[in-house]
Design a protein around this motif. Structure first.
Motif, PDB file in Angstrom:
ATOM      1  N   PRO A  91       0.785  -1.040   0.160  1.00  0.00           N
ATOM      2  CA  PRO A  91       0.124  -0.087  -0.228  1.00  0.00           C
ATOM      3  C   PRO A  91       0.199   1.277   0.014  1.00  0.00           C
ATOM      4  O   PRO A  91       0.689   1.991  -0.913  1.00  0.00           O
ATOM      5  CB  PRO A  91      -0.950   0.050   1.266  1.00  0.00           C
ATOM      6  CG  PRO A  91      -1.227  -1.256   1.247  1.00  0.00           C
ATOM      7  CD  PRO A  91       0.426  -2.652   1.237  1.00  0.00           C
ATOM      8  N   ARG A  92       1.830   1.449   1.165  1.00  0.00           N
ATOM      9  CA  ARG A  92       2.228   2.815   1.077  1.00  0.00           C
ATOM     10  C   ARG A  92       3.129   2.737  -0.508  1.00  0.00           C
ATOM     11  O   ARG A  92       3.419   3.941  -1.298  1.00  0.00           O
ATOM     12  CB  ARG A  92       3.435   2.385   1.772  1.00  0.00           C
ATOM     13  CG  ARG A  92       4.474   3.633   1.875  1.00  0.00           C
ATOM     14  CD  ARG A  92       5.520   3.569   3.788  1.00  0.00           C
ATOM     15  NE  ARG A  92       6.391   4.308   3.073  1.00  0.00           N
ATOM     16  CZ  ARG A  92       6.608   5.486   3.912  1.00  0.00           C
ATOM     17  NH1 ARG A  92       5.710   6.186   4.306  1.00  0.00           N
ATOM     18  NH2 ARG A  92       7.714   6.274   3.470  1.00  0.00           N
ATOM     19  N   GLU A  94       2.117   1.668  -3.252  1.00  0.00           N
ATOM     20  CA  GLU A  94       1.225   2.415  -4.393  1.00  0.00           C
ATOM     21  C   GLU A  94       0.345   3.680  -3.773  1.00  0.00           C
ATOM     22  O   GLU A  94       0.622   4.843  -5.075  1.00  0.00           O
ATOM     23  CB  GLU A  94       0.161   1.315  -4.098  1.00  0.00           C
ATOM     24  CG  GLU A  94      -1.226   1.473  -5.180  1.00  0.00           C
ATOM     25  CD  GLU A  94      -0.743   1.267  -6.258  1.00  0.00           C
ATOM     26  OE1 GLU A  94      -2.200   1.420  -7.062  1.00  0.00           O
ATOM     27  OE2 GLU A  94      -0.185   0.536  -7.063  1.00  0.00           O
ATOM     28  N   ALA A  95       0.846   4.140  -3.104  1.00  0.00           N
ATOM     29  CA  ALA A  95       0.304   5.109  -2.654  1.00  0.00           C
ATOM     30  C   ALA A  95       1.653   6.178  -3.569  1.00  0.00           C
ATOM     31  O   ALA A  95       1.296   7.304  -4.391  1.00  0.00           O
ATOM     32  CB  ALA A  95       0.531   6.100  -1.298  1.00  0.00           C
ATOM     33  N   PHE A  99       0.572   8.829  -6.520  1.00  0.00           N
ATOM     34  CA  PHE A  99       1.173  10.245  -6.689  1.00  0.00           C
ATOM     35  C   PHE A  99       2.265  10.735  -8.053  1.00  0.00           C
ATOM     36  O   PHE A  99       1.831  11.462  -8.119  1.00  0.00           O
ATOM     37  CB  PHE A  99       2.277  10.201  -5.186  1.00  0.00           C
ATOM     38  CG  PHE A  99       1.942  11.770  -5.072  1.00  0.00           C
ATOM     39  CD1 PHE A  99       1.058  12.864  -4.901  1.00  0.00           C
ATOM     40  CD2 PHE A  99       3.388  12.812  -5.083  1.00  0.00           C
ATOM     41  CE1 PHE A  99       1.789  14.118  -4.682  1.00  0.00           C
ATOM     42  CE2 PHE A  99       3.673  13.821  -4.663  1.00  0.00           C
ATOM     43  CZ  PHE A  99       2.715  14.957  -4.471  1.00  0.00           C
ATOM     44  N   GLU A 114      -5.461  14.392  -2.795  1.00  0.00           N
ATOM     45  CA  GLU A 114      -4.901  13.380  -3.665  1.00  0.00           C
ATOM     46  C   GLU A 114      -3.059  13.817  -2.505  1.00  0.00           C
ATOM     47  O   GLU A 114      -2.655  12.095  -2.577  1.00  0.00           O
ATOM     48  CB  GLU A 114      -4.316  13.653  -5.018  1.00  0.00           C
ATOM     49  CG  GLU A 114      -5.191  13.375  -5.910  1.00  0.00           C
ATOM     50  CD  GLU A 114      -5.356  13.164  -7.287  1.00  0.00           C
ATOM     51  OE1 GLU A 114      -4.381  13.655  -7.785  1.00  0.00           O
ATOM     52  OE2 GLU A 114      -6.723  12.820  -7.949  1.00  0.00           O
ATOM     53  N   ALA A 117      -3.825  12.035   0.218  1.00  0.00           N
ATOM     54  CA  ALA A 117      -3.630  10.566   0.327  1.00  0.00           C
ATOM     55  C   ALA A 117      -2.151  10.142   0.383  1.00  0.00           C
ATOM     56  O   ALA A 117      -1.498   8.682   1.240  1.00  0.00           O
ATOM     57  CB  ALA A 117      -3.974   9.610  -0.835  1.00  0.00           C
ATOM     58  N   PHE A 118      -1.074  10.987  -0.013  1.00  0.00           N
ATOM     59  CA  PHE A 118       0.194  10.018  -0.224  1.00  0.00           C
ATOM     60  C   PHE A 118       0.890  10.811   1.224  1.00  0.00           C
ATOM     61  O   PHE A 118       1.442   9.473   1.118  1.00  0.00           O
ATOM     62  CB  PHE A 118       0.747  11.223  -1.284  1.00  0.00           C
ATOM     63  CG  PHE A 118       2.013  11.312  -1.452  1.00  0.00           C
ATOM     64  CD1 PHE A 118       3.031   9.981  -1.507  1.00  0.00           C
ATOM     65  CD2 PHE A 118       2.864  12.378  -0.553  1.00  0.00           C
ATOM     66  CE1 PHE A 118       4.531  10.185  -1.834  1.00  0.00           C
ATOM     67  CE2 PHE A 118       4.570  11.969  -1.510  1.00  0.00           C
ATOM     68  CZ  PHE A 118       5.194  11.361  -1.925  1.00  0.00           C
ATOM     69  N   ALA A 121      -0.425   8.227   3.892  1.00  0.00           N
ATOM     70  CA  ALA A 121       0.492   7.040   3.209  1.00  0.00           C
ATOM     71  C   ALA A 121       1.793   6.756   4.190  1.00  0.00           C
ATOM     72  O   ALA A 121       2.595   6.258   4.016  1.00  0.00           O
ATOM     73  CB  ALA A 121       0.454   6.746   2.084  1.00  0.00           C
TER      74      ALA A 121
END
Length: 168
Positions: A91-92, A94-95, A99, A114, A117-118, A121
């Motif tokens: 997940p990290r 993917e963030a 981004f 967005e 979200a970055f 993470a």
């Protein structure tokens, strides 16, 4: 070119082609060395580089950085996802990948949600600016390699890659 030879064990043909413009090669090598000093981990930097390389369809860059990810002991699933431009299993990371695409798509005018979200993470605003540095550095490289039609060196043949055909 000595640092490049040290990193890859030789001077890749792409680097030799970029050397026809000493200014471009010198600029790329300096920017690349600076990018290596960011607070992003080696794996995170490679995720960024592969995201830019695949997005810009640089077959040579994807092959070279697949080799780097292999040396970093990245999971085969992570490497395959990066090469396929697919969501990443971590997940990290993917963030980070999402981004990078957002920065590229918006030319830096990333929507607040967005960016949130970055940072949500676990990344920082400093990391966000380091992403911009990485995108700039490796956009330079991918564009120059495509322009010079840099061939894939035999040393990277096992990691050959071609962009997926555009969907209709």
């Amino acid at each position: 070119m000595t640092a490049t030879a040290k990193k890859f064990g030789r001077v890749p043909s792409a680097v030799a082609r970029l050397a026809t413009s000493p200014e471009l090669l010198n600029g790329f090598l300096k920017l690349s060395a600076i990018f290596e000093t960011t607070t992003l981990t080696a794996l995170e930097r490679e995720v960024l580089i592969m995201t830019v390389a695949a997005r810009n369809e640089c077959h040579l860059c994807v092959a070279m950085h697949t080799a780097t990810l292999t040396r970093l002991s990245a999971s085969p699933e992570l490497v395959a996802a990066l090469r396929a431009e697919a969501p990443l299993p971590e997940p990290r990371l993917e963030a980070l990948r999402v981004f990078v695409h957002s920065v590229m798509d918006t030319r830096g005018e990333v929507p607040a949600d967005e960016l949130a979200a970055f940072t949500g993470a676990g990344y920082t605003e400093r990391n966000a600016l380091e992403v911009v540095l990485g995108i700039g550095t490796y956009t330079l490289s991918t564009f120059a390699n495509r322009l010079t039609r840099a061939p894939l060196d035999e040393a990277f043949a096992e990691h050959a890659w071609h962009a997926a055909p555009a969907s209709a």
